[in-house]
Design an enzyme around this catalytic site. Sequence first.
Site, PDB file in Angstrom:
ATOM      1  N   TYR A 116       0.852  -1.190   0.000  1.00 49.56           N
ATOM      2  CA  TYR A 116       0.000   0.000   0.000  1.00 49.56           C
ATOM      3  C   TYR A 116       0.887   1.240   0.000  1.00 49.56           C
ATOM      4  CZ  TYR A 116      -3.645  -3.288   1.593  1.00 49.56           C
ATOM      5  OH  TYR A 116      -4.512  -4.354   1.721  1.00 49.56           O
ATOM      6  N   HIS A 184       0.256 -11.821   1.531  1.00 47.41           N
ATOM      7  CA  HIS A 184      -0.727 -11.049   0.773  1.00 47.41           C
ATOM      8  C   HIS A 184      -1.264 -11.824  -0.424  1.00 47.41           C
ATOM      9  CE1 HIS A 184      -1.769  -6.532   0.048  1.00 47.41           C
ATOM     10  NE2 HIS A 184      -2.796  -7.313  -0.176  1.00 47.41           N
ATOM     11  N   SER A 264     -12.688  -4.982   2.243  1.00 43.16           N
ATOM     12  CA  SER A 264     -13.693  -4.318   1.393  1.00 43.16           C
ATOM     13  C   SER A 264     -15.106  -4.774   1.747  1.00 43.16           C
ATOM     14  CB  SER A 264     -13.412  -4.572  -0.101  1.00 43.16           C
ATOM     15  OG  SER A 264     -12.210  -3.970  -0.499  1.00 43.16           O
ATOM     16  N   PRO A 265     -15.486  -4.761   3.029  1.00 40.65           N
ATOM     17  CA  PRO A 265     -16.796  -5.293   3.412  1.00 40.65           C
ATOM     18  C   PRO A 265     -17.974  -4.477   2.894  1.00 40.65           C
ATOM     19  CG  PRO A 265     -15.780  -4.176   5.267  1.00 40.65           C
ATOM     20  CD  PRO A 265     -14.735  -4.257   4.198  1.00 40.65           C
ATOM     21  N   ARG A 268     -15.736  -1.564  -1.465  1.00 38.45           N
ATOM     22  CA  ARG A 268     -14.994  -0.362  -1.865  1.00 38.45           C
ATOM     23  C   ARG A 268     -15.892   0.878  -1.877  1.00 38.45           C
ATOM     24  NH1 ARG A 268     -13.579  -4.938  -4.231  1.00 38.45           N
ATOM     25  NH2 ARG A 268     -11.376  -5.508  -4.203  1.00 38.45           N
ATOM     26  N   GLY A 269     -16.809   0.919  -0.924  1.00 41.75           N
ATOM     27  CA  GLY A 269     -17.701   2.069  -0.779  1.00 41.75           C
ATOM     28  C   GLY A 269     -19.013   1.962  -1.522  1.00 41.75           C
ATOM     29  N   PHE A 270     -19.109   1.036  -2.465  1.00 48.77           N
ATOM     30  CA  PHE A 270     -20.297   0.978  -3.316  1.00 48.77           C
ATOM     31  C   PHE A 270     -21.565   0.681  -2.534  1.00 48.77           C
ATOM     32  CE2 PHE A 270     -23.254  -1.281  -6.145  1.00 48.77           C
ATOM     33  CZ  PHE A 270     -23.437  -0.301  -7.119  1.00 48.77           C
TER      34      PHE A 270
END
Length: 390
Positions: A116, A184, A264-265, A268-270
Amino acid sequence: MEENKTNISRRGFLKTAAAVGAALTITPAYEKVMAATNATATTSGTSTSGSATAASISAHRTLGTGKVAFDVSALGFGVMGLNYHRGVHPDRKACIRLLHEAVDRGVTLFDTAIIYGPLSNEELAGEALSQFKDRISVTTKFGLEVVNGKGTGRQDSRPATIRQYCEDSLRRLQLDSLPMFYQHRQDPNVPIEEVAQTIADLMKEGKVQRWGMCEISADTIRKAHAVCPLTAIQSEYHLMFREVETNGVLDVCQELGIGFVPYSPINRGFLGGDINEYTQLDPSNDNRPGLPRFQPEAIRSNTRIVNALQQFGRPRGMTAAQVALAWLLQKKPWIVPIPGTTKLSHLEENLRTMEFSCTTEEWKELEDTLAAFPVVGDRYPKWEQERIGK
């Protein structure tokens, strides 16, 4: 659950939370609010000061079992998006303030990775969180190659590389020992047993306390766990991507006593409802424009899923994001989602998820509703999907 009569949208929730957020951006007001909230914590995990409320979290969960068990807050914090892959982000001081706020509100699990940035996200986490190392845990990840500060797109889990990355992560995170070190992505050129033995050696040396793996198959989990017991598996998991329910990963975690950490629960914001087909995402520091699921036509179709979450949540007083998180939390007691955010109002929203509960029948109703809306678009482009462990 006891039905909350208040109808609430995410936008409405954020307007309410903004009142608290505005106060907390000013140091004197912040100190007054925190002094008052700490003195009047309620049993639901919400602190109260006059008409203002600040959500906190007291519920904990355990990842893993036996000697590698890991006690953490029931919701963690994904640090990645504070300065990587999520477009325009706050300045460093604002990021540090937000991380400190998460600590003050009871979050004890923070997640980062070498890739990252690369490196800059670990550096941020180290600067912001090392002073709290007796109260919280910062987990990080190795396995994606970084050379001269740049990602190469290759995997590298050779023992010597793992050792070097461990030393580098300890330095950037300002720690003496890594609470948990994830692989990862699997390196196809290094047997997983060799990776596991390297981690076991680092654990004996006290440099690593626990380990985990990301995006890996059930068979590989078994092989790795037999050499060095795993604490957690981290993979994408949410209402728009449920593959771990059918590919054996959740089953093997339950069988072997391994925890599970969905990244990403909120997709990713969607799933929060703030993204539509006209949303402009900055491709210079945002990976979403390159994901099939975030193309305009896919967003247009998948918005039906967000609408369903909003319709489910509205009579219960929940936002779509809270529905998404609560759905994960009720799946298994050893699941700990790690939503990330750059906004105090979203942190507030996420933590308030702990105030809600629904019956098994209600969750079944939601899942049945969503079954009528097939997800459009893959989660990764082909080249990135090829790095997923098989």
